[in-house]
Design a protein around this motif. Structure first.
Motif, PDB file in Angstrom:
ATOM      1  N   THR A   1       0.850  -1.184   0.000  1.00  0.00           N
ATOM      2  CA  THR A   1       0.000   0.000   0.000  1.00  0.00           C
ATOM      3  C   THR A   1       0.883   1.230   0.000  1.00  0.00           C
ATOM      4  O   THR A   1       1.732   1.382   0.880  1.00  0.00           O
ATOM      5  CB  THR A   1      -0.923   0.038   1.233  1.00  0.00           C
ATOM      6  N   LEU A   2       0.688   2.079  -0.980  1.00  0.00           N
ATOM      7  CA  LEU A   2       1.446   3.323  -1.008  1.00  0.00           C
ATOM      8  C   LEU A   2       0.829   4.318  -0.029  1.00  0.00           C
ATOM      9  O   LEU A   2      -0.391   4.365   0.124  1.00  0.00           O
ATOM     10  CB  LEU A   2       1.441   3.915  -2.417  1.00  0.00           C
ATOM     11  N   PRO A   3       1.653   5.107   0.646  1.00  0.00           N
ATOM     12  CA  PRO A   3       1.114   6.101   1.575  1.00  0.00           C
ATOM     13  C   PRO A   3       0.346   7.182   0.825  1.00  0.00           C
ATOM     14  O   PRO A   3       0.573   7.412  -0.359  1.00  0.00           O
ATOM     15  CB  PRO A   3       2.368   6.676   2.245  1.00  0.00           C
ATOM     16  N   ASP A   4      -0.579   7.803   1.502  1.00  0.00           N
ATOM     17  CA  ASP A   4      -1.268   8.938   0.895  1.00  0.00           C
ATOM     18  C   ASP A   4      -0.244  10.039   0.660  1.00  0.00           C
ATOM     19  O   ASP A   4       0.482  10.448   1.562  1.00  0.00           O
ATOM     20  CB  ASP A   4      -2.375   9.453   1.818  1.00  0.00           C
ATOM     21  N   ALA A   5      -0.168  10.500  -0.545  1.00  0.00           N
ATOM     22  CA  ALA A   5       0.824  11.527  -0.882  1.00  0.00           C
ATOM     23  C   ALA A   5       0.253  12.425  -1.960  1.00  0.00           C
ATOM     24  O   ALA A   5      -0.624  12.031  -2.732  1.00  0.00           O
ATOM     25  CB  ALA A   5       2.122  10.874  -1.373  1.00  0.00           C
ATOM     26  N   GLU A   6       0.739  13.649  -1.997  1.00  0.00           N
ATOM     27  CA  GLU A   6       0.321  14.564  -3.053  1.00  0.00           C
ATOM     28  C   GLU A   6       0.711  13.989  -4.412  1.00  0.00           C
ATOM     29  O   GLU A   6       1.766  13.364  -4.550  1.00  0.00           O
ATOM     30  CB  GLU A   6       0.972  15.930  -2.854  1.00  0.00           C
ATOM     31  N   SER A   7      -0.155  14.189  -5.372  1.00  0.00           N
ATOM     32  CA  SER A   7       0.081  13.588  -6.683  1.00  0.00           C
ATOM     33  C   SER A   7       0.830  14.520  -7.635  1.00  0.00           C
ATOM     34  O   SER A   7       0.754  14.359  -8.849  1.00  0.00           O
ATOM     35  CB  SER A   7      -1.250  13.172  -7.314  1.00  0.00           C
ATOM     36  N   PHE A   8       1.559  15.489  -7.087  1.00  0.00           N
ATOM     37  CA  PHE A   8       2.381  16.358  -7.930  1.00  0.00           C
ATOM     38  C   PHE A   8       3.458  15.535  -8.617  1.00  0.00           C
ATOM     39  O   PHE A   8       4.158  14.742  -7.985  1.00  0.00           O
ATOM     40  CB  PHE A   8       3.032  17.455  -7.093  1.00  0.00           C
ATOM     41  N   ILE A   9       3.567  15.702  -9.920  1.00  0.00           N
ATOM     42  CA  ILE A   9       4.554  14.956 -10.700  1.00  0.00           C
ATOM     43  C   ILE A   9       5.615  15.928 -11.200  1.00  0.00           C
ATOM     44  O   ILE A   9       5.297  16.939 -11.839  1.00  0.00           O
ATOM     45  CB  ILE A   9       3.908  14.245 -11.903  1.00  0.00           C
ATOM     46  N   ASP A  10       6.872  15.619 -10.892  1.00  0.00           N
ATOM     47  CA  ASP A  10       7.990  16.445 -11.333  1.00  0.00           C
ATOM     48  C   ASP A  10       8.532  15.872 -12.640  1.00  0.00           C
ATOM     49  O   ASP A  10       9.279  14.893 -12.640  1.00  0.00           O
ATOM     50  CB  ASP A  10       9.086  16.459 -10.258  1.00  0.00           C
ATOM     51  N   MET A  11       8.148  16.465 -13.740  1.00  0.00           N
ATOM     52  CA  MET A  11       8.560  15.964 -15.050  1.00  0.00           C
ATOM     53  C   MET A  11      10.048  16.189 -15.320  1.00  0.00           C
ATOM     54  O   MET A  11      10.572  15.702 -16.321  1.00  0.00           O
ATOM     55  CB  MET A  11       7.717  16.613 -16.146  1.00  0.00           C
ATOM     56  N   GLY A  12      10.723  16.906 -14.428  1.00  0.00           N
ATOM     57  CA  GLY A  12      12.155  17.133 -14.590  1.00  0.00           C
ATOM     58  C   GLY A  12      13.009  16.240 -13.720  1.00  0.00           C
ATOM     59  O   GLY A  12      14.240  16.347 -13.731  1.00  0.00           O
ATOM     60  N   SER A  13      12.381  15.335 -12.976  1.00  0.00           N
ATOM     61  CA  SER A  13      13.156  14.486 -12.062  1.00  0.00           C
ATOM     62  C   SER A  13      13.859  13.354 -12.811  1.00  0.00           C
ATOM     63  O   SER A  13      13.392  12.911 -13.871  1.00  0.00           O
ATOM     64  CB  SER A  13      12.240  13.878 -10.998  1.00  0.00           C
ATOM     65  N   PRO A  14      14.977  12.879 -12.281  1.00  0.00           N
ATOM     66  CA  PRO A  14      15.657  11.730 -12.899  1.00  0.00           C
ATOM     67  C   PRO A  14      14.753  10.506 -12.988  1.00  0.00           C
ATOM     68  O   PRO A  14      14.859   9.730 -13.942  1.00  0.00           O
ATOM     69  CB  PRO A  14      16.850  11.479 -11.960  1.00  0.00           C
ATOM     70  N   GLU A  15      13.877  10.339 -12.011  1.00  0.00           N
ATOM     71  CA  GLU A  15      13.004   9.171 -12.001  1.00  0.00           C
ATOM     72  C   GLU A  15      11.957   9.260 -13.115  1.00  0.00           C
ATOM     73  O   GLU A  15      11.670   8.259 -13.784  1.00  0.00           O
ATOM     74  CB  GLU A  15      12.334   9.023 -10.630  1.00  0.00           C
ATOM     75  N   TYR A  16      11.401  10.447 -13.300  1.00  0.00           N
ATOM     76  CA  TYR A  16      10.443  10.630 -14.399  1.00  0.00           C
ATOM     77  C   TYR A  16      11.131  10.319 -15.727  1.00  0.00           C
ATOM     78  O   TYR A  16      10.601   9.576 -16.565  1.00  0.00           O
ATOM     79  CB  TYR A  16       9.891  12.052 -14.409  1.00  0.00           C
ATOM     80  N   TRP A  17      12.312  10.907 -15.922  1.00  0.00           N
ATOM     81  CA  TRP A  17      13.036  10.680 -17.178  1.00  0.00           C
ATOM     82  C   TRP A  17      13.333   9.199 -17.382  1.00  0.00           C
ATOM     83  O   TRP A  17      13.212   8.679 -18.507  1.00  0.00           O
ATOM     84  CB  TRP A  17      14.353  11.470 -17.176  1.00  0.00           C
ATOM     85  N   THR A  18      13.708   8.507 -16.305  1.00  0.00           N
ATOM     86  CA  THR A  18      14.058   7.086 -16.421  1.00  0.00           C
ATOM     87  C   THR A  18      12.869   6.269 -16.909  1.00  0.00           C
ATOM     88  O   THR A  18      13.005   5.435 -17.822  1.00  0.00           O
ATOM     89  CB  THR A  18      14.554   6.548 -15.063  1.00  0.00           C
ATOM     90  N   GLY A  19      11.697   6.479 -16.319  1.00  0.00           N
ATOM     91  CA  GLY A  19      10.513   5.755 -16.771  1.00  0.00           C
ATOM     92  C   GLY A  19      10.118   6.147 -18.181  1.00  0.00           C
ATOM     93  O   GLY A  19       9.753   5.296 -19.007  1.00  0.00           O
ATOM     94  N   TRP A  20      10.172   7.435 -18.469  1.00  0.00           N
ATOM     95  CA  TRP A  20       9.860   7.975 -19.795  1.00  0.00           C
ATOM     96  C   TRP A  20      10.755   7.348 -20.857  1.00  0.00           C
ATOM     97  O   TRP A  20      10.287   6.879 -21.899  1.00  0.00           O
ATOM     98  CB  TRP A  20      10.040   9.484 -19.718  1.00  0.00           C
TER      99      TRP A  20
END
Length: 207
Positions: free
Chosen positions: A75-94
């Protein structure tokens, strides 16, 4: 070259996989490699591989992340759904979504073939502003280093000599296949099937 699915889905798929990783890692604190392993095992990756429109374009990255967690018994914790399109993680999945689409190789095969999520993540600094063709070439280089016969043999706990004895294929031939001096794609069907029986795998696994 045949791609994994229609290009009309590509932008959505890349954005969704990128957002999924950014949300899981940066908003929810999931370890990158562990979450990716859950993604591969959850059925979500295979749904993307099969070009299921619900997953390719019908779900946000946050929804994908929560689906992966739920199917993994987490179960993922409740967290804001803001997505940082400049993060290394976003780029990696992209970028990984593009690689899978362009090469028409499913995510699981990319991982087992040598293109791991952490390898790509570690190249963020040098590749995130590069042309997509360079990202593909990097992936191809990682995959080219993988020798399926050697990997499957070692996973089976066999030496080259033991495999030769079990399969009836000469030790010299096995060494040649593993060292790249010979190609299994040019071997006889009988030889490939003999290796498959000895290793308990399929021809697709070897080829």
């Amino acid at each position: 070259m045949t791609h994994a699915y229609d290009m009309a889905y590509l932008d959505d798929a890349m954005a969704s996989v990128g957002a999924m990783l950014d949300y899981a890692v940066n908003a929810c604190g999931e370890p990158l490699d562990l979450f990716w392993s859950r993604f591969l095992a959850s059925g979500v990756a295979s749904s993307l591989n099969r070009a299921n429109p619900k997953y390719l374009a019908g779900m946000s990255g946050v929804e994908l992340a929560r689906t992966v967690a739920n199917r993994s018994g987490d179960t993922l914790p409740d967290a804001e759904s803001f997505i940082d399109m400049g993060s290394p993680e976003y780029w990696t999945g992209w970028a990984m979504a593009y690689i899978a689409w362009y090469l028409n190789i499913d995510y699981g095969t990319l991982a087992s073939g040598g293109m791991s999520i952490t390898d790509l993540h570690e190249r963020y600094a040098t590749l995130h502003e590069a042309d997509l063709s360079k990202i593909v070439r990097f992936a191809q280089g990682r995959l080219a280093k993988d020798n399926p016969l050697k990997r499957i043999r070692e996973n089976a706990g066999l030496t080259q000599a033991q495999l030769a004895a079990l399969s009836g294929i000469t030790l010299r031939s096995i060494r040649g296949y593993e060292q790249g001096q010979r190609s299994l794609k040019n071997a006889s069907a009988e030889s490939v099937l003999s290796l498959c029986r000895a290793l308990g795998c399929t021809a697709d696994d070897l080829l």
